[in-house]
Every structure is written in C-alpha cells, then in structure tokens.
Design a protein around this motif. Sequence first.
Motif, PDB file in Angstrom:
ATOM      1  N   ILE A 150       0.846  -1.186   0.000  1.00  0.00           N
ATOM      2  CA  ILE A 150       0.000   0.000   0.000  1.00  0.00           C
ATOM      3  C   ILE A 150       0.885   1.240   0.000  1.00  0.00           C
ATOM      4  O   ILE A 150       1.862   1.321   0.755  1.00  0.00           O
ATOM      5  CB  ILE A 150      -0.919   0.033   1.238  1.00  0.00           C
ATOM      6  N   GLY A 151       0.556   2.203  -0.832  1.00  0.00           N
ATOM      7  CA  GLY A 151       1.321   3.440  -0.916  1.00  0.00           C
ATOM      8  C   GLY A 151       0.424   4.659  -0.908  1.00  0.00           C
ATOM      9  O   GLY A 151      -0.727   4.613  -0.465  1.00  0.00           O
ATOM     10  N   GLU A 152       0.936   5.747  -1.415  1.00  0.00           N
ATOM     11  CA  GLU A 152       0.244   7.041  -1.358  1.00  0.00           C
ATOM     12  C   GLU A 152      -1.119   7.032  -2.032  1.00  0.00           C
ATOM     13  O   GLU A 152      -2.057   7.677  -1.573  1.00  0.00           O
ATOM     14  CB  GLU A 152       1.129   8.104  -2.021  1.00  0.00           C
ATOM     15  N   TYR A 153      -1.237   6.291  -3.132  1.00  0.00           N
ATOM     16  CA  TYR A 153      -2.491   6.269  -3.881  1.00  0.00           C
ATOM     17  C   TYR A 153      -3.246   4.961  -3.689  1.00  0.00           C
ATOM     18  O   TYR A 153      -4.007   4.539  -4.542  1.00  0.00           O
ATOM     19  CB  TYR A 153      -2.215   6.527  -5.363  1.00  0.00           C
ATOM     20  N   GLY A 154      -3.050   4.336  -2.532  1.00  0.00           N
ATOM     21  CA  GLY A 154      -3.757   3.109  -2.225  1.00  0.00           C
ATOM     22  C   GLY A 154      -2.939   1.876  -2.555  1.00  0.00           C
ATOM     23  O   GLY A 154      -1.705   1.934  -2.682  1.00  0.00           O
ATOM     24  N   PRO A 155      -3.604   0.738  -2.706  1.00  0.00           N
ATOM     25  CA  PRO A 155      -2.870  -0.504  -3.016  1.00  0.00           C
ATOM     26  C   PRO A 155      -2.095  -0.373  -4.324  1.00  0.00           C
ATOM     27  O   PRO A 155      -2.595   0.189  -5.305  1.00  0.00           O
ATOM     28  CB  PRO A 155      -3.992  -1.541  -3.150  1.00  0.00           C
ATOM     29  N   ALA A 157      -3.818   3.968 -13.999  1.00  0.00           N
ATOM     30  CA  ALA A 157      -5.089   4.675 -13.843  1.00  0.00           C
ATOM     31  C   ALA A 157      -6.284   3.748 -14.022  1.00  0.00           C
ATOM     32  O   ALA A 157      -7.271   3.838 -13.277  1.00  0.00           O
ATOM     33  CB  ALA A 157      -5.169   5.828 -14.841  1.00  0.00           C
ATOM     34  N   ILE A 158      -6.210   2.868 -15.015  1.00  0.00           N
ATOM     35  CA  ILE A 158      -7.366   2.025 -15.300  1.00  0.00           C
ATOM     36  C   ILE A 158      -7.616   0.973 -14.221  1.00  0.00           C
ATOM     37  O   ILE A 158      -8.693   0.374 -14.178  1.00  0.00           O
ATOM     38  CB  ILE A 158      -7.232   1.333 -16.676  1.00  0.00           C
ATOM     39  N   ASP A 159      -6.642   0.767 -13.346  1.00  0.00           N
ATOM     40  CA  ASP A 159      -6.849  -0.138 -12.219  1.00  0.00           C
ATOM     41  C   ASP A 159      -7.240   0.611 -10.948  1.00  0.00           C
ATOM     42  O   ASP A 159      -8.071   0.128 -10.169  1.00  0.00           O
ATOM     43  CB  ASP A 159      -5.591  -0.974 -11.972  1.00  0.00           C
ATOM     44  N   GLN A 160      -6.658   1.786 -10.725  1.00  0.00           N
ATOM     45  CA  GLN A 160      -7.020   2.555  -9.525  1.00  0.00           C
ATOM     46  C   GLN A 160      -8.433   3.124  -9.633  1.00  0.00           C
ATOM     47  O   GLN A 160      -9.169   3.157  -8.657  1.00  0.00           O
ATOM     48  CB  GLN A 160      -6.015   3.693  -9.293  1.00  0.00           C
ATOM     49  N   GLY A 161      -8.821   3.571 -10.838  1.00  0.00           N
ATOM     50  CA  GLY A 161     -10.089   4.278 -10.993  1.00  0.00           C
ATOM     51  C   GLY A 161     -11.332   3.495 -10.595  1.00  0.00           C
ATOM     52  O   GLY A 161     -12.216   4.030  -9.906  1.00  0.00           O
ATOM     53  N   PRO A 162     -11.466   2.240 -11.007  1.00  0.00           N
ATOM     54  CA  PRO A 162     -12.684   1.511 -10.636  1.00  0.00           C
ATOM     55  C   PRO A 162     -12.838   1.273  -9.133  1.00  0.00           C
ATOM     56  O   PRO A 162     -13.956   1.053  -8.667  1.00  0.00           O
ATOM     57  CB  PRO A 162     -12.522   0.177 -11.383  1.00  0.00           C
ATOM     58  N   ILE A 163     -11.754   1.316  -8.375  1.00  0.00           N
ATOM     59  CA  ILE A 163     -11.851   1.012  -6.941  1.00  0.00           C
ATOM     60  C   ILE A 163     -12.769   1.992  -6.216  1.00  0.00           C
ATOM     61  O   ILE A 163     -13.772   1.579  -5.613  1.00  0.00           O
ATOM     62  CB  ILE A 163     -10.453   0.958  -6.292  1.00  0.00           C
TER      63      ILE A 163
END
Length: 456
Positions: free
Chosen positions: A387-392, A409-415
């Motif tokens: 886990i880091g600054e922008y989540g997992p 981006a395409i993996d962080q965005g849907p979370i």
Amino acid sequence: MRLFLVGLILLSLPGCKESQTENQNQEVAKATSDSISDEALLDSVQKQTINYFWDGANPDSGLAPERIHMDGIYPSNDKNVVTIGGTGFGFMAILAGVERGFIPKDSALVRFQKMVNFLEQADRFHGAWPHWLDGTTGKVKPFSKNDDGGDLVETAFLVQGMLAVAEYYRDGNEAEQALANQIDTLWQEVEWDWYTQGKDVLYWHWSPNVGWKMNFPVGGYNEALIMYVLAAASPTHPVSKDVYEKGWALNGKIAQDTTAYGMRTVLNHFEHNDEAIVGPLFWAHYSYLGLNPKGLSDQYGDYWKLNVNHAKIQYEYAVENPENYKGYGPDLWGLTSSYSINGYAGHRPGEDLGVISPTAALSSMPYTPKESQAFLRHLYTDLPQYIGEYGPYDAFSLQDDWYLPRYLAIDQGPIPVMIENYRSGLLWELFMKNEDVLNGLRKLGFESPYLKSQND
C-alpha cells in the motif's frame, strides 16, 4: 482509537500530499486491527485511490496519468502521457470524492472545467479520442505502431464518466450548467456510426494515417458493452439495433454460457476457444461504473447475475487454489489485467501467474461485499508493504515475493467508483438519469428499473 482514525484520515486526504509518504501509509496500515470498522477502511481506500486523480493528475491538463511510478522509473519515458479511459474513471472518482467530503465542491468544478476544456481542444478522430494523449499538448501519443487515431472503447469509458458529471451539474448554477452543456456537445460529436465502416459491428480503431488497418471488430462479451450502449444512445450519430445484435452479440452466440463452481457464466466470456472459463475481472467493472447492472437484462442475459457470478467464480477459484499459489484463499483473491512479473498480463483462471491485482476484488465490492471486504481488511492489516500514497499498488505476488510501487489509472479508478456504488449508488444514479442513455437501452431491448414505459 480516535487518534488513529484521525491519522488515517489525514494521511489519505487529497491535498495532504506533502505528509503522505510510503512509510507513513505503511505505518497506518500496520496499525489497522479488527477493531477498525469496515466504514473506516472503505473511507481510507477511497480517499487514497481518488487522490490518484486529484493530486496525482497531470498538472497541465488535469487528466489522469496513464501510470504513476513511485520509484520514478518510466522505461517507456511516458510519465507525461494521459489516458482517455482512465480519465473517464477519474471524472467519476472525483465525484465520489466530492460527495464523501474529501474534495471541496467548488474545487472539483474548476478541475472539471480544466479537464473538459483540454479534451475539447485535444486530438479527436471523427469525434473519438485516442487511447493516449500528450498531457501538455493534447496531441495523440500512439498506443502502438498503427494505433495512432481514434479509440472507440476508450472514448466510451470517457463519455460514461463525463455524462455522470453532466448529470451532477445539469440543474446547478450558470457555470455548472455551462459545463454540462459543454459535455453534451462533446458527447454529440462522437461519430459512433463512422466506426461501423457501414457494417453491422463497431470497430475499435480508426487512424487518419493507416485507416482501418488495426481491423478490430468488437464482438462477443468483454469490457466494451458500454460502447454499444452509448453508440445506440447517441442523439446525433447512432447505430442500429442490428449492430448490437449481429456485431456485439454475434447473432446470439454471446449467450452460449457454461458453468463453473456450480454457477452459470451467463454469457460466453471466450468465444475464441480460450481455455479460461471467465475473463479478467475488469470485464465486470469498466462498463458498469455508470451502467447499473442491478435489474438490467436483455434477450441475452441478466447482467447482475453475470457480474456477481463472475466475481464469485474467481473467488471460489482462489479458495480452491488449484495451482497452490502462496497466500490464495478467502481473503486473498482476484485476477485481472495488470502489471505482472514480466510486464503486463491478463490474469484470470486458466492464465494465472500467481499475481494478485487488488483492483479485482476491491472493485467487485457491489457484487461480493463480504468477500471483497475480507480482502480489504487482510490487505490493510497484514500486507501493508503493498500500500502506498495512492492506495494498493497495482499488483503483487506472494508466491514470487514480487511487487513494484507502481500504479495504473485504469486499475485505480474503478476502486473508489465501485465502492461508492456499493455504498450509495451515486455514479449509477447519475449515469442512469441521462435520457439519451435510457433511450439507447430501450432501443436495444434492455429492461431496467430505470426504464419507464412509454405510457408513464
């Protein structure tokens, strides 16, 4: 406990970037215990992942960077590249941040105006944006040798996010209504019908340099349902129902499903004789960030059952763990396309490299809330190094003791978007308010609680 929760909130709050270091986030994660509520954990992961699109946004355009590497290593020298599909997810993530109180509403409006103004001036090809843009100039950045023009699938993901923003501001003040109208114009300028080549199918790409050389007709179930819905819904450049039925649904062959772990796949995930039974889990996320699958059905399937079963099949696969990968089980599951040990890979049952992608389980929260929350708690309690600054981080492997401090981006965005849909239904409610979208669903023969009969 109260001091811990305050620290958790401050460390993951957008705008507090200076205080957010990898070590601090790991310390916060290590402190997580069974006494921390599910709501606090959901708040934390949403704040962190939304911040990818807020503090992490490209400074010139406000759009979503294709990738953020916390190690500062960009082998393809693409730090300034922004992604069209990921930006669509970012629009929706920021809305979730506003509604959760993480981002000031007036600041979000200014950011949205900046983003839409940039998109208005950026390269488009018969109304469709390319997969990638230079984040400063707005000029196309080729995704591959012949992929240097319009990308209709990425454009659909972008339009899905922009239409949610338009509905959020449609009845607001003068500036807010102007933004909604600006988005409507961009939406109406996409020439969906151009991308059929006059045939009964939508093609993914077109380039002014190589024309239709990519030659990718989009048919059979995958992540692109939203493209067909929007193409049918367009008030200016629509496609016919035949394009949906003959192109996307392959004259009904899309409904040739199978079973796994006692559950139907509902649709045929792999019409090309792939050994995998179900696809990577992003197929259950990208089209459904705005398109609400609850109660959504057509002649081919029930889309809620489709996605619930997709997620549960992957969960049961991890519990069975046929490859005996380290860590797999009820609280560590989820395979999708992501970074991998040797580059980028489309992880799924049948194509499993022992790599877990957190977005898979976390973005499935509406479908598998118990199983997804178990994953979230295990990750934040027992695996803080991921886990880091922008989540997992994007992906990791306990089997090979591998991870990179990198994000896509395409993996962080849907979370944060799918978690918000689980918590409040916000993005589903906004997108499904759009009259064009509802007309498109009617045209294609869908049933949904949002659709009213002509007599209502």
